[in-house]
Design a protein around this motif. Structure first.
Motif, PDB file in Angstrom:
ATOM      1  N   SER A 151       0.811  -1.228   0.000  1.00  0.00           N
ATOM      2  CA  SER A 151       0.000   0.000   0.000  1.00  0.00           C
ATOM      3  C   SER A 151       0.838   1.269   0.000  1.00  0.00           C
ATOM      4  CB  SER A 151      -0.926   0.005   1.228  1.00  0.00           C
ATOM      5  OG  SER A 151      -0.161  -0.014   2.421  1.00  0.00           O
ATOM      6  N   THR A 152       2.166   1.133  -0.110  1.00  0.00           N
ATOM      7  CA  THR A 152       3.021   2.319  -0.151  1.00  0.00           C
ATOM      8  C   THR A 152       2.805   3.066  -1.466  1.00  0.00           C
ATOM      9  OG1 THR A 152       4.684   1.152   1.165  1.00  0.00           O
ATOM     10  CG2 THR A 152       5.392   3.137   0.001  1.00  0.00           C
ATOM     11  N   GLY A 153       2.630   4.388  -1.395  1.00  0.00           N
ATOM     12  CA  GLY A 153       2.387   5.166  -2.598  1.00  0.00           C
ATOM     13  C   GLY A 153       0.903   5.260  -2.893  1.00  0.00           C
ATOM     14  N   SER A 154       0.584   5.941  -3.994  1.00  0.00           N
ATOM     15  CA  SER A 154      -0.820   6.160  -4.331  1.00  0.00           C
ATOM     16  C   SER A 154      -1.433   4.899  -4.938  1.00  0.00           C
ATOM     17  CB  SER A 154      -0.945   7.312  -5.333  1.00  0.00           C
ATOM     18  OG  SER A 154      -0.445   6.933  -6.603  1.00  0.00           O
ATOM     19  N   ALA A 155      -2.743   4.794  -4.811  1.00  0.00           N
ATOM     20  CA  ALA A 155      -3.450   3.633  -5.355  1.00  0.00           C
ATOM     21  C   ALA A 155      -3.312   3.578  -6.877  1.00  0.00           C
ATOM     22  CB  ALA A 155      -4.918   3.683  -4.950  1.00  0.00           C
ATOM     23  N   ASP A 156      -3.354   4.740  -7.533  1.00  0.00           N
ATOM     24  CA  ASP A 156      -3.233   4.775  -8.991  1.00  0.00           C
ATOM     25  C   ASP A 156      -1.863   4.280  -9.442  1.00  0.00           C
ATOM     26  OD1 ASP A 156      -5.783   5.694  -9.305  1.00  0.00           O
ATOM     27  OD2 ASP A 156      -5.206   7.803  -9.567  1.00  0.00           O
ATOM     28  N   PHE A 157      -0.813   4.743  -8.754  1.00  0.00           N
ATOM     29  CA  PHE A 157       0.536   4.302  -9.111  1.00  0.00           C
ATOM     30  C   PHE A 157       0.670   2.797  -8.913  1.00  0.00           C
ATOM     31  CE2 PHE A 157       4.847   3.119  -7.865  1.00  0.00           C
ATOM     32  CZ  PHE A 157       5.568   3.560  -8.970  1.00  0.00           C
ATOM     33  N   ASN A 158       0.172   2.303  -7.781  1.00  0.00           N
ATOM     34  CA  ASN A 158       0.285   0.880  -7.487  1.00  0.00           C
ATOM     35  C   ASN A 158      -0.481   0.030  -8.499  1.00  0.00           C
ATOM     36  OD1 ASN A 158       1.929   1.220  -5.249  1.00  0.00           O
ATOM     37  ND2 ASN A 158       0.202   1.439  -3.848  1.00  0.00           N
ATOM     38  N   GLN A 159      -1.643   0.526  -8.925  1.00  0.00           N
ATOM     39  CA  GLN A 159      -2.410  -0.212  -9.920  1.00  0.00           C
ATOM     40  C   GLN A 159      -1.630  -0.340 -11.227  1.00  0.00           C
ATOM     41  OE1 GLN A 159      -5.235  -1.921  -9.662  1.00  0.00           O
ATOM     42  NE2 GLN A 159      -5.089  -2.502 -11.822  1.00  0.00           N
ATOM     43  N   GLY A 160      -1.099   0.780 -11.682  1.00  0.00           N
ATOM     44  CA  GLY A 160      -0.323   0.756 -12.922  1.00  0.00           C
ATOM     45  C   GLY A 160       0.916  -0.115 -12.811  1.00  0.00           C
ATOM     46  N   LEU A 161       1.592  -0.035 -11.659  1.00  0.00           N
ATOM     47  CA  LEU A 161       2.800  -0.840 -11.446  1.00  0.00           C
ATOM     48  C   LEU A 161       2.473  -2.327 -11.476  1.00  0.00           C
ATOM     49  CD1 LEU A 161       5.811  -1.012 -10.747  1.00  0.00           C
ATOM     50  CD2 LEU A 161       5.184  -0.802  -8.324  1.00  0.00           C
ATOM     51  N   SER A 162       1.393  -2.695 -10.819  1.00  0.00           N
ATOM     52  CA  SER A 162       1.024  -4.115 -10.789  1.00  0.00           C
ATOM     53  C   SER A 162       0.677  -4.628 -12.181  1.00  0.00           C
ATOM     54  CB  SER A 162      -0.149  -4.353  -9.832  1.00  0.00           C
ATOM     55  OG  SER A 162      -1.347  -3.770 -10.319  1.00  0.00           O
ATOM     56  N   GLU A 163       0.031  -3.792 -12.983  1.00  0.00           N
ATOM     57  CA  GLU A 163      -0.311  -4.184 -14.356  1.00  0.00           C
ATOM     58  C   GLU A 163       0.948  -4.370 -15.197  1.00  0.00           C
ATOM     59  OE1 GLU A 163      -2.903  -1.136 -15.748  1.00  0.00           O
ATOM     60  OE2 GLU A 163      -4.581  -1.719 -14.447  1.00  0.00           O
ATOM     61  N   ARG A 164       1.909  -3.453 -15.038  1.00  0.00           N
ATOM     62  CA  ARG A 164       3.149  -3.555 -15.809  1.00  0.00           C
ATOM     63  C   ARG A 164       3.939  -4.796 -15.407  1.00  0.00           C
ATOM     64  NH1 ARG A 164       3.032   1.911 -14.600  1.00  0.00           N
ATOM     65  NH2 ARG A 164       4.699   1.739 -13.027  1.00  0.00           N
ATOM     66  N   ARG A 165       3.960  -5.096 -14.134  1.00  0.00           N
ATOM     67  CA  ARG A 165       4.692  -6.274 -13.665  1.00  0.00           C
ATOM     68  C   ARG A 165       4.055  -7.557 -14.192  1.00  0.00           C
ATOM     69  NH1 ARG A 165       6.163  -4.672  -7.352  1.00  0.00           N
ATOM     70  NH2 ARG A 165       8.022  -3.436  -7.865  1.00  0.00           N
ATOM     71  N   ALA A 166       2.733  -7.647 -14.128  1.00  0.00           N
ATOM     72  CA  ALA A 166       2.059  -8.833 -14.644  1.00  0.00           C
ATOM     73  C   ALA A 166       2.313  -8.980 -16.141  1.00  0.00           C
ATOM     74  CB  ALA A 166       0.560  -8.749 -14.362  1.00  0.00           C
ATOM     75  N   SER A 167       2.257  -7.873 -16.861  1.00  0.00           N
ATOM     76  CA  SER A 167       2.498  -7.902 -18.298  1.00  0.00           C
ATOM     77  C   SER A 167       3.928  -8.314 -18.621  1.00  0.00           C
ATOM     78  CB  SER A 167       2.193  -6.531 -18.906  1.00  0.00           C
ATOM     79  OG  SER A 167       2.442  -6.522 -20.288  1.00  0.00           O
ATOM     80  N   THR A 168       4.879  -7.837 -17.832  1.00  0.00           N
ATOM     81  CA  THR A 168       6.283  -8.188 -18.043  1.00  0.00           C
ATOM     82  C   THR A 168       6.502  -9.684 -17.899  1.00  0.00           C
ATOM     83  OG1 THR A 168       7.093  -6.029 -17.279  1.00  0.00           O
ATOM     84  CG2 THR A 168       8.641  -7.863 -17.184  1.00  0.00           C
ATOM     85  N   VAL A 169       5.912 -10.275 -16.866  1.00  0.00           N
ATOM     86  CA  VAL A 169       6.060 -11.710 -16.637  1.00  0.00           C
ATOM     87  C   VAL A 169       5.388 -12.503 -17.761  1.00  0.00           C
ATOM     88  CG1 VAL A 169       5.440 -13.633 -15.119  1.00  0.00           C
ATOM     89  CG2 VAL A 169       6.306 -11.501 -14.141  1.00  0.00           C
ATOM     90  N   ALA A 170       4.178 -12.092 -18.149  1.00  0.00           N
ATOM     91  CA  ALA A 170       3.477 -12.790 -19.222  1.00  0.00           C
ATOM     92  C   ALA A 170       4.260 -12.713 -20.533  1.00  0.00           C
ATOM     93  CB  ALA A 170       2.077 -12.213 -19.397  1.00  0.00           C
ATOM     94  N   THR A 171       4.827 -11.545 -20.813  1.00  0.00           N
ATOM     95  CA  THR A 171       5.623 -11.375 -22.036  1.00  0.00           C
ATOM     96  C   THR A 171       6.855 -12.260 -22.012  1.00  0.00           C
ATOM     97  OG1 THR A 171       4.861  -9.100 -22.350  1.00  0.00           O
ATOM     98  CG2 THR A 171       6.911  -9.722 -23.435  1.00  0.00           C
ATOM     99  N   TYR A 172       7.513 -12.338 -20.868  1.00  0.00           N
ATOM    100  CA  TYR A 172       8.698 -13.183 -20.746  1.00  0.00           C
ATOM    101  C   TYR A 172       8.348 -14.652 -20.983  1.00  0.00           C
ATOM    102  CZ  TYR A 172      13.227 -14.834 -19.060  1.00  0.00           C
ATOM    103  OH  TYR A 172      14.472 -15.428 -18.978  1.00  0.00           O
ATOM    104  N   LEU A 173       7.242 -15.110 -20.388  1.00  0.00           N
ATOM    105  CA  LEU A 173       6.812 -16.493 -20.581  1.00  0.00           C
ATOM    106  C   LEU A 173       6.506 -16.761 -22.048  1.00  0.00           C
ATOM    107  CD1 LEU A 173       4.467 -16.983 -17.481  1.00  0.00           C
ATOM    108  CD2 LEU A 173       6.772 -17.927 -17.797  1.00  0.00           C
ATOM    109  N   ASN A 174       5.855 -15.804 -22.709  1.00  0.00           N
ATOM    110  CA  ASN A 174       5.537 -15.943 -24.121  1.00  0.00           C
ATOM    111  C   ASN A 174       6.810 -16.042 -24.963  1.00  0.00           C
ATOM    112  OD1 ASN A 174       4.580 -13.786 -26.744  1.00  0.00           O
ATOM    113  ND2 ASN A 174       3.902 -15.892 -26.577  1.00  0.00           N
ATOM    114  N   GLN A 175       7.769 -15.188 -24.663  1.00  0.00           N
ATOM    115  CA  GLN A 175       9.029 -15.209 -25.394  1.00  0.00           C
ATOM    116  C   GLN A 175       9.835 -16.472 -25.117  1.00  0.00           C
ATOM    117  OE1 GLN A 175      10.777 -11.489 -24.133  1.00  0.00           O
ATOM    118  NE2 GLN A 175       9.667 -10.296 -25.688  1.00  0.00           N
TER     119      GLN A 175
END
Length: 219
Positions: A151-175
């Motif tokens: 919960s550190t930081g703003s909710a909007d920042f955390n939401q975006g960060l979590s989306e980018r992290r999930a996308s990064t992992v999914a992209t790596y698995l795909n590659q």
């Protein structure tokens, strides 16, 4: 008599459900046997409903056998995948949890991403390589990648960060060989914490990536 045959057959399957986990030593229910028992019960019920009075016993037994095979097949496939993941991920810090026909991999923040970053840590890549190795072999499952923050930081920042992290992992698995249609990436921000955000230890647990593997993907 017919009902007794059905009950006895299902009971025989259930009797073999409980096994000992070779990795933890804990007693658990074998998912193959459990799936077979559930499938047997459903198949027997369907056989009874769709058969005439004279053929009902035959219908029950046929449905039981077909249902057990179908249910056990799903469980067996997931059992093998779970065993392979446990072997590949032993000692990495990744938790492997099983819930029915779903396998969950919980990856803590200390091995995945640096604070505030969606760039993979170098030491996380071999872990994902091991995961993709198993997923490529067992290619009849869906893979849901979920990102979470504390919960550190703003909710909007955390939401975006979590989306980018999930996308990064999914992209790596795909590659790494996992087909894109099997993959889904979702960010949950600071929602669904697994520990208190009031302590450093709790926040570390909440900063995580979860990979949920479930049956049902058809190529």
């Amino acid at each position: 008599m017919k009902r007794t045959l059905t009950v006895m057959a299902v009971a025989a399957i259930v009797a073999g459900c409980q096994t000992t986990d070779p990795y933890t030593g804990e007693s658990k229910y074998n998912q193959t046997s459990t799936g077979a028992a559930i499938g047997a019960a459903a198949g027997a019920a369907l056989g009874a409903l769709t058969s005439s009075d004279g053929d009902r016993e035959k219908g029950v037994l046929t449905g039981l056998a077909v249902g057990a095979a179908a249910g056990g097949g799903i469980g067996y496939y997931m059992d093998r995948q779970e065993d392979a993941l446990r072997q590949e991920l032993r000692g990495t810090g990744v938790q492997v949890e099983r819930n029915g026909d779903q396998i969950q991999l919980i990856m803590p923040g200390n091995i995945t991403f640096n604070t505030g970053s969606a760039d993979l840590q170098a030491r996380f890549m071999p872990v994902l390589n091991s995961v993709s190795k198993v997923l490529t072999k067992f290619d009849k499952t869906y893979v849901e990648v979920d990102g979470f923050t504390d919960s550190t930081g703003s909710a909007d920042f955390n939401q975006g960060l979590s989306e980018r992290r999930a996308s990064t992992v999914a992209t790596y698995l795909n590659q790494s060989g996992v087909e894109r249609p099997r993959l889904e990436a979702t960010g949950w921000g600071e929602r669904h914490p697994v520990a208190s955000n009031e302590t450093a230890e709790g926040r570390a647990q909440n900063r995580r990536v979860e990979i949920n593997i479930r049956g049902g993907y058809a190529r």
